[in-house]
Scaffold this active site. Structure first.
Site, PDB file in Angstrom:
ATOM      1  N   ALA A  15       0.847  -1.207   0.000  1.00 35.87           N
ATOM      2  CA  ALA A  15       0.000   0.000   0.000  1.00 35.87           C
ATOM      3  C   ALA A  15       0.873   1.244   0.000  1.00 35.87           C
ATOM      4  O   ALA A  15       0.670   2.170   0.781  1.00 35.87           O
ATOM      5  CB  ALA A  15      -0.922  -0.022   1.211  1.00 35.87           C
ATOM      6  N   PRO A  21      14.095  -2.393  -3.102  1.00 35.61           N
ATOM      7  CA  PRO A  21      15.233  -1.485  -2.930  1.00 35.61           C
ATOM      8  C   PRO A  21      16.524  -2.063  -3.510  1.00 35.61           C
ATOM      9  O   PRO A  21      16.597  -3.270  -3.777  1.00 35.61           O
ATOM     10  CB  PRO A  21      15.346  -1.360  -1.412  1.00 35.61           C
ATOM     11  CG  PRO A  21      14.691  -2.575  -0.858  1.00 35.61           C
ATOM     12  CD  PRO A  21      13.640  -2.985  -1.837  1.00 35.61           C
ATOM     13  N   THR A  22      17.511  -1.214  -3.681  1.00 32.46           N
ATOM     14  CA  THR A  22      18.828  -1.690  -4.102  1.00 32.46           C
ATOM     15  C   THR A  22      19.415  -2.531  -2.971  1.00 32.46           C
ATOM     16  O   THR A  22      19.309  -2.183  -1.800  1.00 32.46           O
ATOM     17  CB  THR A  22      19.737  -0.484  -4.398  1.00 32.46           C
ATOM     18  OG1 THR A  22      19.069   0.340  -5.352  1.00 32.46           O
ATOM     19  CG2 THR A  22      21.073  -0.921  -4.971  1.00 32.46           C
ATOM     20  N   CYS A  80      13.075   5.825  -7.934  1.00 35.66           N
ATOM     21  CA  CYS A  80      13.174   4.997  -9.139  1.00 35.66           C
ATOM     22  C   CYS A  80      14.427   5.184  -9.988  1.00 35.66           C
ATOM     23  O   CYS A  80      15.048   4.209 -10.380  1.00 35.66           O
ATOM     24  CB  CYS A  80      11.961   5.227 -10.023  1.00 35.66           C
ATOM     25  SG  CYS A  80      10.473   4.560  -9.284  1.00 35.66           S
TER      26      CYS A  80
HETATM   27  C1  UDX Z   1       7.125   1.104  -5.777  1.00 34.03           C
HETATM   28  C2  UDX Z   1       7.472  -0.120  -6.565  1.00 34.03           C
HETATM   29  O1  UDX Z   1       6.848  -1.191  -6.060  1.00 34.03           O
HETATM   30  C3  UDX Z   1       8.930  -0.167  -6.802  1.00 34.03           C
HETATM   31  O2  UDX Z   1       9.349  -1.295  -7.452  1.00 34.03           O
HETATM   32  C4  UDX Z   1       9.134   0.998  -7.674  1.00 34.03           C
HETATM   33  O3  UDX Z   1      10.345   0.985  -8.327  1.00 34.03           O
HETATM   34  C5  UDX Z   1       8.974   2.203  -6.814  1.00 34.03           C
HETATM   35  O4  UDX Z   1       7.690   2.244  -6.380  1.00 34.03           O
HETATM   36  P1  UDX Z   1       6.567   2.149  -3.637  1.00 34.03           P
HETATM   37  O5  UDX Z   1       5.094   1.922  -3.770  1.00 34.03           O
HETATM   38  O6  UDX Z   1       7.069   3.503  -3.920  1.00 34.03           O
HETATM   39  O7  UDX Z   1       7.332   1.099  -4.515  1.00 34.03           O
HETATM   40  O8  UDX Z   1       7.149   1.593  -2.304  1.00 34.03           O
HETATM   41  P2  UDX Z   1       6.650   1.785  -0.850  1.00 34.03           P
HETATM   42  O9  UDX Z   1       5.961   3.080  -0.704  1.00 34.03           O
HETATM   43  O10 UDX Z   1       7.806   1.435   0.005  1.00 34.03           O
HETATM   44  O11 UDX Z   1       5.518   0.657  -0.697  1.00 34.03           O
HETATM   45  C6  UDX Z   1       5.725  -0.690  -0.628  1.00 34.03           C
HETATM   46  C7  UDX Z   1       4.820  -1.265   0.463  1.00 34.03           C
HETATM   47  O12 UDX Z   1       4.881  -2.678   0.410  1.00 34.03           O
HETATM   48  C8  UDX Z   1       5.195  -0.857   1.871  1.00 34.03           C
HETATM   49  O13 UDX Z   1       4.106  -0.211   2.486  1.00 34.03           O
HETATM   50  C9  UDX Z   1       5.535  -2.179   2.560  1.00 34.03           C
HETATM   51  O14 UDX Z   1       5.136  -2.216   3.912  1.00 34.03           O
HETATM   52  C10 UDX Z   1       4.768  -3.167   1.726  1.00 34.03           C
HETATM   53  N1  UDX Z   1       5.286  -4.534   1.789  1.00 34.03           N
HETATM   54  C11 UDX Z   1       6.592  -4.794   1.558  1.00 34.03           C
HETATM   55  C12 UDX Z   1       4.415  -5.587   2.065  1.00 34.03           C
HETATM   56  O15 UDX Z   1       3.227  -5.367   2.301  1.00 34.03           O
HETATM   57  N2  UDX Z   1       4.898  -6.858   2.063  1.00 34.03           N
HETATM   58  C13 UDX Z   1       6.203  -7.140   1.837  1.00 34.03           C
HETATM   59  O16 UDX Z   1       6.595  -8.311   1.858  1.00 34.03           O
HETATM   60  C14 UDX Z   1       7.074  -6.065   1.587  1.00 34.03           C
HETATM   61  C1  UDX Z   2       9.739   8.713 -12.253  1.00 29.74           C
HETATM   62  C2  UDX Z   2       9.132   8.561 -13.656  1.00 29.74           C
HETATM   63  O1  UDX Z   2       8.840   9.847 -14.192  1.00 29.74           O
HETATM   64  C3  UDX Z   2       7.892   7.707 -13.584  1.00 29.74           C
HETATM   65  O2  UDX Z   2       7.352   7.494 -14.881  1.00 29.74           O
HETATM   66  C4  UDX Z   2       8.271   6.380 -12.968  1.00 29.74           C
HETATM   67  O3  UDX Z   2       7.168   5.548 -12.864  1.00 29.74           O
HETATM   68  C5  UDX Z   2       8.887   6.584 -11.604  1.00 29.74           C
HETATM   69  O4  UDX Z   2      10.008   7.448 -11.714  1.00 29.74           O
HETATM   70  P1  UDX Z   2       9.207  10.199 -10.124  1.00 29.74           P
HETATM   71  O5  UDX Z   2      10.445   9.600  -9.546  1.00 29.74           O
HETATM   72  O6  UDX Z   2       7.962  10.225  -9.321  1.00 29.74           O
HETATM   73  O7  UDX Z   2       8.822   9.437 -11.463  1.00 29.74           O
HETATM   74  O8  UDX Z   2       9.513  11.716 -10.523  1.00 29.74           O
HETATM   75  P2  UDX Z   2      10.028  12.502 -11.809  1.00 29.74           P
HETATM   76  O9  UDX Z   2       9.037  13.550 -12.088  1.00 29.74           O
HETATM   77  O10 UDX Z   2      10.383  11.616 -12.924  1.00 29.74           O
HETATM   78  O11 UDX Z   2      11.321  13.237 -11.246  1.00 29.74           O
HETATM   79  C6  UDX Z   2      12.480  12.538 -10.832  1.00 29.74           C
HETATM   80  C7  UDX Z   2      13.548  13.500 -10.378  1.00 29.74           C
HETATM   81  O12 UDX Z   2      14.094  14.207 -11.492  1.00 29.74           O
HETATM   82  C8  UDX Z   2      13.070  14.553  -9.396  1.00 29.74           C
HETATM   83  O13 UDX Z   2      14.019  14.723  -8.370  1.00 29.74           O
HETATM   84  C9  UDX Z   2      12.958  15.787 -10.254  1.00 29.74           C
HETATM   85  O14 UDX Z   2      13.091  16.958  -9.504  1.00 29.74           O
HETATM   86  C10 UDX Z   2      14.110  15.582 -11.212  1.00 29.74           C
HETATM   87  N1  UDX Z   2      13.952  16.333 -12.471  1.00 29.74           N
HETATM   88  C11 UDX Z   2      12.927  16.025 -13.311  1.00 29.74           C
HETATM   89  C12 UDX Z   2      14.853  17.327 -12.799  1.00 29.74           C
HETATM   90  O15 UDX Z   2      15.782  17.598 -12.045  1.00 29.74           O
HETATM   91  N2  UDX Z   2      14.704  17.994 -13.984  1.00 29.74           N
HETATM   92  C13 UDX Z   2      13.686  17.724 -14.846  1.00 29.74           C
HETATM   93  O16 UDX Z   2      13.613  18.377 -15.907  1.00 29.74           O
HETATM   94  C14 UDX Z   2      12.770  16.711 -14.504  1.00 29.74           C
END
Ligand code: UDX
Ligand code: UDX
Length: 464
Positions: free
Chosen positions: A11, A94-95, A278
């Protein structure tokens, strides 16, 4: 296949908003979002919609509309898996911080745990959808676990990467450029699963925007999209340094090249470096995969995007120290913004964390104000770097209730997130209460430099 029940494991920033929009757009589908983190689920269920755990413009309204009707948040993972026909996996990847591939490969332990749990519980055929961004060929591993440890039921594994950007998640979900669904399109069962998931999205997305491919193309497309976007930011940031040496202005260069329709105007904003959960992770993934196939030139090519990004952050903090007469020891530096971009409370990989860390190494006192980030988050981000003790971080960092307080008595301001509200502040009042000379280091090229210079600030932006 008529889908009436889906669930999503995770979530977070992806699972929460994505499922909320599916529930809003498909009232006949029951959508259950589950998570191990009880606190997070309680917040999604909070009667006061302002307390949901993720800040995204427009999200509260959608959750308020669908929650309790066909959108449910729960910690009962087993029940949700058992009942659902389609299971989205949206846990974090994560990494890796240990072992082989440390610092580069994606840690797939949560994905594997999910797969094993699904295998154990499923008593009828399921479609399992990878929503998390994963290394290419992860679906194969998931399939193997499901088939070998399952109860003899059939699993179809699809890849349906999410392209939403934080801060604009709701708009991106409602009106996506494209939906990508990868599956086993060579078999009838595979095609049936693909069609079932296409039909969910077709409730609000026109079919010509729903792209279907094989699984590996879908997985690789997600990594490639993020690598290309990040590459654009690193490219313009590289040019920003050259601009500073030559007297060109990076904003003017960006505008001039962006008007070339082959290049396009987006993702050309020079900044203090990209952040977010990401970009770096996905590029590291790409680098790792390339290396594992012995493609060293390919790996080096993409790694350079990250090297440039680290350089840009370091350059920014070095410049602050140099400009403040080569010492920031005991000087107060105000940080406007901590989130990795505006309109989100997410701070993962935010440049602000690294800039703060550099400046604390120089014994600066940092006062942070961000409209959506809590004190607890700022401190835990710094503690996570493990550069110094938690106690020491608390000695150097304070969180201000507003920007005026953060800037009061400060020697310099660093603008690290492009929040709209920063533009409308009473900058004369801020200036009057600062040490002189008062510096602004605008890491987002956000503010009107001319106006600030007239007030008396020494104003510096990236790339001009
Ligand atoms: C997502 C994607 O899943 C990731 O691969 C992508 O590159 C970045 O965005 P995100 O939704 O941003 O991750 O991550 P996070 O907000 O950390 O949510 C993941 C959730 O999964 C957490 O709330 C965590 O508690 C939950 N989780 C994790 C489970 O419910 N079960 C698990 O085994 C591990
Ligand atoms: C990104 C991708 O856009 C999205 O499609 C994917 O699913 C997840 O990763 P997000 O990480 O939410 O989304 O943000 P994004 O708007 O892509 O910005 C990433 C970073 O780049 C931010 O720190 C932003 O400030 C920076 N950025 C973006 C710049 O510095 N310059 C720009 O022109 C655009």
């Amino acid at each position: 296949m008529n889908i009436t029940k889906i669930c999503c494991i995770g979530a977070g920033y992806v699972g929460g908003p994505t499922m909320a929009v599916i529930a809003q757009k498909c009232p006949e589908i029951q959508v259950t979002v589950v998570d191990l983190n009880e606190d997070r689920i309680n917040r999604w269920n909070d009667a006061d919609i302002r307390n949901i755990p993720i800040y995204e413009p427009g999200l509260g309204e959608i959750v308020a509309e669908a929650r309790g009707r066909n959108l449910f948040f729960s910690t009962d993972v087993e029940k949700a898996i058992d009942e659902a026909q389609v299971i989205f996996i949206s846990v974090n990847t994560p990494t890796k911080t240990y072992g082989s591939g440390k610092g580069m490969a994606a840690d797939l332990k949560y994905i594997e745990l999910c797969a094993r749990q699904i295998a154990r519980i499923a008593k009828d055929d399921k479609i399992v959808v990878e929503k998390s961004t994963l290394p290419v060929r992860t679906a194969e591993a998931i399939k193997s676990i499901l088939d070998k440890t399952g109860n003899g039921v059939q699993f179809q594994i699809l890849s349906n990467p999410e392209f939403l950007a934080e801060g604009t998640a709701v708009q991106d979900l409602i009106n996506p450029d494209r939906i990508l669904i990868g599956g086993d399109n060579q078999t009838a069962e595979g095609q049936k699963a693909i069609d079932a998931v296409v039909d969910i999205y077709a409730n609000w997305v026109s079919k010509d925007r729903i792209l279907t491919t094989n699984v590996w193309s879908s997985e690789l497309s997600k990594l490639t999209a993020n690598a290309f976007l990040a590459q654009r930011v690193s490219s313009i940031n590289a040019i920003s340094e050259l601009c500073e040496k030559t007297g060109a202005d990076v904003n003017e260069v960006a505008k001039a090249i962006g008007m070339d329709s082959r290049i396009g105007s987006k993702f050309l904003k020079a900044s203090v470096g990209f952040g977010g959960s990401c970009f770096q992770k996905d590029i590291l993934n790409l680098v790792y995969i390339s290396k594992s196939f012995g493609l060293n030139e390919v790996a080096d090519y993409w790694e350079q995007v990250i090297i440039m990004n680290d350089h840009q952050k370091r350059r920014f903090s070095n410049n602050i120290v140099k400009t403040l007469y080569n010492t920031v020891s005991d000087k107060k530096i105000a940080f406007l913004g901590w989130a990795f971009k505006k309109d989100t409370n997410d701070t993962r990989e935010s440049s602000a964390i690294y800039i703060a860390n550099d400046l604390i190494n120089e014994q600066a006192k940092i006062a942070v104000f961000d409209p959506q980030v809590t004190e607890k988050q700022v401190l835990s981000d710094l503690d996570y770097l493990d550069t110094r003790s938690a106690e020491s971080n608390r000695k150097y960092v304070s969180i201000a209730a507003n920007a005026y307080e953060a800037c009061h008595g400060a020697h310099a301001i660093a603008v690290l997130t492009e929040w709209d509200e920063f533009v409308n502040y009473d900058w004369q009042k801020i200036y009057d209460n600062m040490q002189k000379p008062a510096f602004v280091f605008d890491g987002r090229n956000l503010l009107n430099g001319k106006e600030l210079t007239q007030i008396g600030f020494v104003y510096q932006t990236i790339g001009s």
